[in-house]
Design an enzyme around this catalytic site. Structure first.
Site, PDB file in Angstrom:
ATOM      1  N   TYR A  44       0.834  -1.208   0.000  1.00 62.97           N
ATOM      2  CA  TYR A  44       0.000   0.000   0.000  1.00 62.97           C
ATOM      3  C   TYR A  44       0.868   1.258   0.000  1.00 62.97           C
ATOM      4  CZ  TYR A  44      -3.292   3.557   1.587  1.00 62.97           C
ATOM      5  OH  TYR A  44      -4.026   4.712   1.693  1.00 62.97           O
ATOM      6  N   GLU A  66     -11.920   5.383   4.487  1.00 64.88           N
ATOM      7  CA  GLU A  66     -11.403   6.328   5.486  1.00 64.88           C
ATOM      8  C   GLU A  66     -12.438   6.548   6.593  1.00 64.88           C
ATOM      9  OE1 GLU A  66      -8.500   7.378   5.860  1.00 64.88           O
ATOM     10  OE2 GLU A  66      -7.508   7.189   3.924  1.00 64.88           O
ATOM     11  N   TRP A  74      -5.269   1.633  10.309  1.00 63.68           N
ATOM     12  CA  TRP A  74      -5.435   1.489   8.859  1.00 63.68           C
ATOM     13  C   TRP A  74      -5.127   0.065   8.403  1.00 63.68           C
ATOM     14  CZ3 TRP A  74      -8.221   3.418   5.379  1.00 63.68           C
ATOM     15  CH2 TRP A  74      -7.933   3.277   4.013  1.00 63.68           C
TER      16      TRP A  74
END
Length: 212
Positions: A44, A66, A74
């Site tokens: 990522y 988000e 995350w």
């Protein structure tokens, strides 16, 4: 992305501070400090975070993710991303816009995703708001005048947790009916989609994305 230990504002780990990259090895270039050695995180970081995106589907997916990240790490979201894609119709806003209370209740039983009723309801709300926009990508990118803002944060520099661009985007999205789009979430969103390029200067991705 909210203020959590895992996601500060250069992406995540230390709110408001640009942390130094992890030490490079012969097999691994220096990366932003928040990037662990988890392969999912590395991929990522190296391939997606901070890369300018104007693809509406990707922009919508990231906005929804988000919002779900609020209060969580995350990496937790990344590990559930494929499950989210399956449950959320590939992040097709037209399909998500048709969801109702029964769909929300079904997803509350889906252990593969984040089971939060308000966030699930927000996914449908935000899909409907997204479809009402003439040009979602242009609206989002308007807060940076359609051009990535290239920052040069060195280790230890203070970084806004909700800068002026994020505050502007939050106001815009709320005006158009979006929820779970507070300034802190919008700051992380703008970083993720490349409107704000916040890789630290010692990170190998900084040069690639800043044109240096």
């Amino acid at each position: 992305m909210p203020n959590t230990p895992d996601r500060a504002r250069t992406r995540p780990d230390m709110p408001g501070i640009a942390s130094s990259p992890r030490n490079a090895t012969p097999d691994a270039p220096p990366r932003c400090r928040w990037c662990t050695d988890d392969p999912l995180y590395v991929r990522y970081h190296d391939q997606e975070w901070g890369v300018p995106s104007r693809d509406p589907r990707h922009l919508f997916e990231m906005l929804i993710l988000e919002g779900f990240q609020a209060g969580l790490s995350w990496l937790t979201i990344l590990r559930r991303r494929e499950a989210f894609r399956a449950a959320f119709f590939g992040f097709d806003p037209q399909a998500l816009a048709r969801t109702d209370a029964a769909w929300v209740q079904d997803q509350m039983q889906n252990a593969a995703i984040i089971r939060n009723r308000l966030k699930l309801q927000a996914a449908g709300t935000n899909a409907r708001a997204w479809l009402a926009l003439d040009d979602p990508a242009a609206l989002i990118w308007s807060v940076v005048d359609q051009t990535p803002r290239i920052h040069r944060y060195a280790p230890g520099d203070a970084i806004p947790t909700a800068g002026p661009e994020a505050q502007a985007l939050s106001r815009l999205l709320k005006r158009h009916g979006f929820t779970f789009v507070g300034p802190t979430i919008c700051q992380a969103y703008l970083q993720a989609i490349g409107c704000l390029m916040d890789h630290t200067t010692d990170c190998h991705r900084h040069a690639a994305l800043s044109g240096a």
